[in-house]
Write a protein that holds these residues in place. Structure first.
Motif, PDB file in Angstrom:
ATOM      1  N   SER A 223      18.765   9.241  24.213  1.00  0.00           N
ATOM      2  CA  SER A 223      19.131  10.304  23.269  1.00  0.00           C
ATOM      3  C   SER A 223      18.382  11.593  23.617  1.00  0.00           C
ATOM      4  O   SER A 223      17.150  11.650  23.510  1.00  0.00           O
ATOM      5  CB  SER A 223      18.804   9.873  21.829  1.00  0.00           C
ATOM      6  OG  SER A 223      19.601   8.767  21.461  1.00  0.00           O
ATOM      7  N   PRO A 224      19.089  12.638  24.037  1.00  0.00           N
ATOM      8  CA  PRO A 224      18.427  13.868  24.485  1.00  0.00           C
ATOM      9  C   PRO A 224      18.045  14.797  23.331  1.00  0.00           C
ATOM     10  O   PRO A 224      18.606  14.707  22.243  1.00  0.00           O
ATOM     11  CB  PRO A 224      19.504  14.565  25.340  1.00  0.00           C
ATOM     12  CG  PRO A 224      20.726  13.711  25.284  1.00  0.00           C
ATOM     13  CD  PRO A 224      20.555  12.695  24.198  1.00  0.00           C
ATOM     14  N   VAL A 225      17.123  15.692  23.647  1.00  0.00           N
ATOM     15  CA  VAL A 225      16.737  16.753  22.716  1.00  0.00           C
ATOM     16  C   VAL A 225      16.888  18.079  23.451  1.00  0.00           C
ATOM     17  O   VAL A 225      16.286  18.265  24.505  1.00  0.00           O
ATOM     18  CB  VAL A 225      15.253  16.626  22.304  1.00  0.00           C
ATOM     19  CG1 VAL A 225      14.883  17.715  21.303  1.00  0.00           C
ATOM     20  CG2 VAL A 225      14.955  15.253  21.756  1.00  0.00           C
ATOM     21  N   VAL A 226      17.673  18.985  22.899  1.00  0.00           N
ATOM     22  CA  VAL A 226      17.834  20.299  23.516  1.00  0.00           C
ATOM     23  C   VAL A 226      16.888  21.275  22.814  1.00  0.00           C
ATOM     24  O   VAL A 226      16.864  21.346  21.581  1.00  0.00           O
ATOM     25  CB  VAL A 226      19.297  20.781  23.394  1.00  0.00           C
ATOM     26  CG1 VAL A 226      19.437  22.211  23.913  1.00  0.00           C
ATOM     27  CG2 VAL A 226      20.236  19.831  24.136  1.00  0.00           C
ATOM     28  N   LEU A 227      16.112  21.975  23.620  1.00  0.00           N
ATOM     29  CA  LEU A 227      15.189  22.994  23.084  1.00  0.00           C
ATOM     30  C   LEU A 227      15.714  24.361  23.462  1.00  0.00           C
ATOM     31  O   LEU A 227      15.759  24.711  24.646  1.00  0.00           O
ATOM     32  CB  LEU A 227      13.818  22.854  23.739  1.00  0.00           C
ATOM     33  CG  LEU A 227      12.723  22.057  23.071  1.00  0.00           C
ATOM     34  CD1 LEU A 227      11.413  22.293  23.816  1.00  0.00           C
ATOM     35  CD2 LEU A 227      12.572  22.409  21.596  1.00  0.00           C
ATOM     36  N   ASP A 228      16.089  25.144  22.462  1.00  0.00           N
ATOM     37  CA  ASP A 228      16.701  26.448  22.696  1.00  0.00           C
ATOM     38  C   ASP A 228      15.626  27.536  22.608  1.00  0.00           C
ATOM     39  O   ASP A 228      14.763  27.464  21.724  1.00  0.00           O
ATOM     40  CB  ASP A 228      17.755  26.655  21.587  1.00  0.00           C
ATOM     41  CG  ASP A 228      18.882  27.560  22.019  1.00  0.00           C
ATOM     42  OD1 ASP A 228      19.101  27.706  23.229  1.00  0.00           O
ATOM     43  OD2 ASP A 228      19.550  28.108  21.117  1.00  0.00           O
ATOM     44  N   PRO A 229      15.666  28.521  23.477  1.00  0.00           N
ATOM     45  CA  PRO A 229      14.677  29.600  23.379  1.00  0.00           C
ATOM     46  C   PRO A 229      14.763  30.277  22.006  1.00  0.00           C
ATOM     47  O   PRO A 229      15.841  30.355  21.420  1.00  0.00           O
ATOM     48  CB  PRO A 229      15.095  30.577  24.484  1.00  0.00           C
ATOM     49  CG  PRO A 229      15.920  29.780  25.428  1.00  0.00           C
ATOM     50  CD  PRO A 229      16.587  28.716  24.616  1.00  0.00           C
ATOM     51  N   ALA A 254      15.215   7.109  18.959  1.00  0.00           N
ATOM     52  CA  ALA A 254      14.074   7.955  19.342  1.00  0.00           C
ATOM     53  C   ALA A 254      14.554   9.019  20.325  1.00  0.00           C
ATOM     54  O   ALA A 254      15.398   8.745  21.174  1.00  0.00           O
ATOM     55  CB  ALA A 254      12.995   7.109  20.002  1.00  0.00           C
ATOM     56  N   PRO A 255      14.014  10.238  20.220  1.00  0.00           N
ATOM     57  CA  PRO A 255      14.297  11.224  21.271  1.00  0.00           C
ATOM     58  C   PRO A 255      13.848  10.623  22.598  1.00  0.00           C
ATOM     59  O   PRO A 255      12.696  10.225  22.741  1.00  0.00           O
ATOM     60  CB  PRO A 255      13.414  12.408  20.880  1.00  0.00           C
ATOM     61  CG  PRO A 255      13.081  12.203  19.436  1.00  0.00           C
ATOM     62  CD  PRO A 255      13.089  10.727  19.208  1.00  0.00           C
ATOM     63  N   ASP A 256      14.762  10.507  23.555  1.00  0.00           N
ATOM     64  CA  ASP A 256      14.401   9.859  24.818  1.00  0.00           C
ATOM     65  C   ASP A 256      13.776  10.870  25.776  1.00  0.00           C
ATOM     66  O   ASP A 256      12.767  10.595  26.414  1.00  0.00           O
ATOM     67  CB  ASP A 256      15.646   9.225  25.434  1.00  0.00           C
ATOM     68  CG  ASP A 256      15.320   8.354  26.638  1.00  0.00           C
ATOM     69  OD1 ASP A 256      15.128   7.139  26.456  1.00  0.00           O
ATOM     70  OD2 ASP A 256      15.248   8.888  27.772  1.00  0.00           O
ATOM     71  N   TYR A 257      14.398  12.048  25.881  1.00  0.00           N
ATOM     72  CA  TYR A 257      13.863  13.075  26.780  1.00  0.00           C
ATOM     73  C   TYR A 257      14.236  14.448  26.241  1.00  0.00           C
ATOM     74  O   TYR A 257      15.142  14.582  25.418  1.00  0.00           O
ATOM     75  CB  TYR A 257      14.412  12.886  28.210  1.00  0.00           C
ATOM     76  CG  TYR A 257      15.913  13.022  28.345  1.00  0.00           C
ATOM     77  CD1 TYR A 257      16.501  14.234  28.717  1.00  0.00           C
ATOM     78  CD2 TYR A 257      16.758  11.947  28.091  1.00  0.00           C
ATOM     79  CE1 TYR A 257      17.879  14.362  28.844  1.00  0.00           C
ATOM     80  CE2 TYR A 257      18.133  12.061  28.212  1.00  0.00           C
ATOM     81  CZ  TYR A 257      18.693  13.272  28.589  1.00  0.00           C
ATOM     82  OH  TYR A 257      20.058  13.405  28.705  1.00  0.00           O
ATOM     83  N   TYR A 373      19.944  15.546  19.724  1.00  0.00           N
ATOM     84  CA  TYR A 373      19.132  16.396  18.862  1.00  0.00           C
ATOM     85  C   TYR A 373      19.001  17.785  19.473  1.00  0.00           C
ATOM     86  O   TYR A 373      18.993  17.927  20.696  1.00  0.00           O
ATOM     87  CB  TYR A 373      17.726  15.802  18.702  1.00  0.00           C
ATOM     88  CG  TYR A 373      17.735  14.390  18.174  1.00  0.00           C
ATOM     89  CD1 TYR A 373      18.277  14.097  16.934  1.00  0.00           C
ATOM     90  CD2 TYR A 373      17.208  13.344  18.923  1.00  0.00           C
ATOM     91  CE1 TYR A 373      18.286  12.805  16.436  1.00  0.00           C
ATOM     92  CE2 TYR A 373      17.207  12.036  18.441  1.00  0.00           C
ATOM     93  CZ  TYR A 373      17.748  11.772  17.200  1.00  0.00           C
ATOM     94  OH  TYR A 373      17.770  10.495  16.712  1.00  0.00           O
ATOM     95  N   ALA A 374      18.873  18.784  18.608  1.00  0.00           N
ATOM     96  CA  ALA A 374      18.618  20.120  19.126  1.00  0.00           C
ATOM     97  C   ALA A 374      17.741  20.883  18.154  1.00  0.00           C
ATOM     98  O   ALA A 374      17.855  20.725  16.924  1.00  0.00           O
ATOM     99  CB  ALA A 374      19.926  20.873  19.354  1.00  0.00           C
TER     100      ALA A 374
END
Ligand code: NAD
Length: 446
Positions: A223-229, A254-257, A373-374
């Motif tokens: 499950s990925p997590v996107v981090l936006d500026p 769980a957030p995987d990466y 997730y983001a």
């Protein structure tokens, strides 16, 4: 009343036969029976809270606060939510008929399926055995529960307690590993609800096909997590750490990466390190609420992933106690070992991507995740993630939380599973939705 623990083989047929005879009495159909079972399950969880917390500590080193919240409290909420709304959910729904069938009436009725099988994994060994059971009983079914052999203390507690509180001719617990589960899977069930990995999911589905039994497969994945500026990285780091290191990372959602867009990779590093210290102190090994890896096989698998990147925090471990520190790895390549399979442990890799398009392409190149997730303040980013990716769930700003909302369906898509449950979605899963049409004989055909 005794618990049912058949040896592999014909006893599985005996257990299912006994439950089938109970179902044939129709007693499980009544709303009262369903309510009585749910209320009894509630009493069990309340009266044996300490036994169950002890079992969860023995199996996974779970601290009492986390174990209560994620296992016992979670299941109690599911029971209460169901009891509050059961009458509405079970009420027949009138359906409109086309003119040419009138005069006549029609309704949609949810009927129980019969005898269902719930196969549970080890990571939330109580919640993932009992939350599906809540749905199965609320929908009026008999059920066989097969807890995970990798959480033996919790499995034993479930086997000991369920038959003492529930209708023991309608609910059976079968403990055991592959042989016992294989013997069960040879039986005809009316639904199989499996939670675990996709390899066994395929075995379950193949066995179910022999009897045309429908399945729900609650699987996992990365499950990925996107981090936006522009997002608040300190808050993002705190929420990521809580979701990631819960149960020492052994959580299906769980957030995987992390897919960090642009400079967010570098900028979030100190916040993540700080959030780990804030949550677990300078020495997480001494933190009462930090769990342990379930067994040595998983411990060895996880420690082999530790040199997949630069260590930002953590990395320390102790095989004797199966302790693996909350670990963040930066500068991770998509080809690194840690990126090949679901991590299912307390290691959080960060991958840098240039922009949102690259993050979306990265996600879409891989299996559809159980959750995406983001952290973003941008409506445009939210809209693009919603419309250009597919996942079991999409959550902005708070990883893992969606599964605690019983009005949201919980389940995967593609490799992360099929079917859904929680709240009313559980009733759908464990019911047949029957069409009923009533055309009076003394009225003309249109
Ligand atoms: P596990 O090893 O406990 O296996 C799950 C169940 O399958 C157990 O009851 C086990 O006895 C049974 N089983 C194992 N091998 C079998 C076989 N050959 N034939 C028949 N039955 C067999 O748990 P696991 O699979 O390691 O669980 C971890 C996985 O589950 C992860 O991928 C995780 O993401 C996923 N998971 C998903 C959810 C969800 O709700 N979607 C929840 C928790 C875990």
């Amino acid at each position: 009343m005794t618990s049912s623990n058949p040896a592999p083989g014909p006893d599985a047929a005996g257990v299912v036969g006994r439950l089938r005879a109970t179902f044939a009495t129709h007693r499980t159909v009544s709303a009262k029976w369903r309510r009585d079972q749910l209320t009894a399950l509630r009493t069990l969880l309340t009266e044996h809270r300490d036994d169950l917390l002890g079992a969860l500590a023995a199996d996974l080193g779970k601290g009492p606060e986390e174990a209560y919240r994620t296992e016992i409290g979670f299941t109690l909420n599911e029971i209460d939510h169901t009891l509050d709304r059961l009458d509405d959910w079970l009420a027949p729904r009138p359906a409109e008929l086309p003119e040419r069938l009138l005069p006549a009436t029609a309704r949609v009725v949810r009927e129980p399926l019969g005898v269902v099988l719930v196969i549970a994994p080890w990571n939330y060994p109580l919640q993932l055995a009992l939350a599906p059971l809540v749905g199965a009983l609320a929908a009026g079914n008999c059920a066989v529960v097969k807890p995970s052999e990798l959480a033996p203390a919790t499995s034993a507690a479930i086997a000991r307690l369920l038959p003492r509180y529930l209708d023991a001719d309608a609910v059976a617990v079968v403990e055991g590993a592959v042989p016992e589960t294989t013997a069960l899977l040879a039986q005809r069930f009316d639904h199989i609800f499996y939670t675990g990995n996709g390899t066994v999911g395929r075995i379950v589905m193949t066995a179910a096909a022999q009897h045309l039994t429908p399945v729900t497969l609650e699987l996992g994945g990365k499950s990925p997590v996107v981090l936006d500026p522009g997002t608040d990285l300190a808050t993002a780091a705190r929420r990521l750490v809580v979701g990631k290191f819960l149960n020492a990372g052994q959580t299906c959602v769980a957030p995987d990466y992390v897919l960090a867009i642009g400079d967010t990779a570098r900028d979030i590093e100190p916040h993540l390190a700080e959030a780990v210290r804030e949550t677990y102190g300078a020495d997480p090994a001494a933190a009462p609420e930090y769990g342990r890896i379930v067994n040595e096989r998983h411990f060895d698998r996880l420690t082999a992933l530790l040199d997949s990147g630069r260590t930002v925090i953590g990395g320390t471990h102790d095989r004797a106690t199966r302790y693996l520190a909350p670990t963040v790895l930066a500068d991770v390549s998509p080809h690194a070992p840690v990126m090949q399979e679901e991590i299912f442990g307390p290691i959080l890799p960060i991958i840098t991507v240039p922009d949102l398009g690259a993050a979306i392409a990265f996600i879409n190149d891989r299996d559809k995740p159980l959750a995406l997730y983001a952290f973003t303040d941008s409506d445009d980013t939210k809209h693009r993630l919603l419309t250009e990716t597919s996942s079991g769930a999409l959550t902005f700003g708070l990883p893992v939380a969606h599964l605690t909302a019983p009005d949201l369906p919980f389940g995967g898509v593609g490799e992360s599973g099929m079917g859904r449950y929680h709240g009313e979605y559980s009733i759908d899963t464990f019911s047949h939705t029957k069409a009923v049409l009533d055309k009076p004989l003394d009225k003309p055909l249109g």
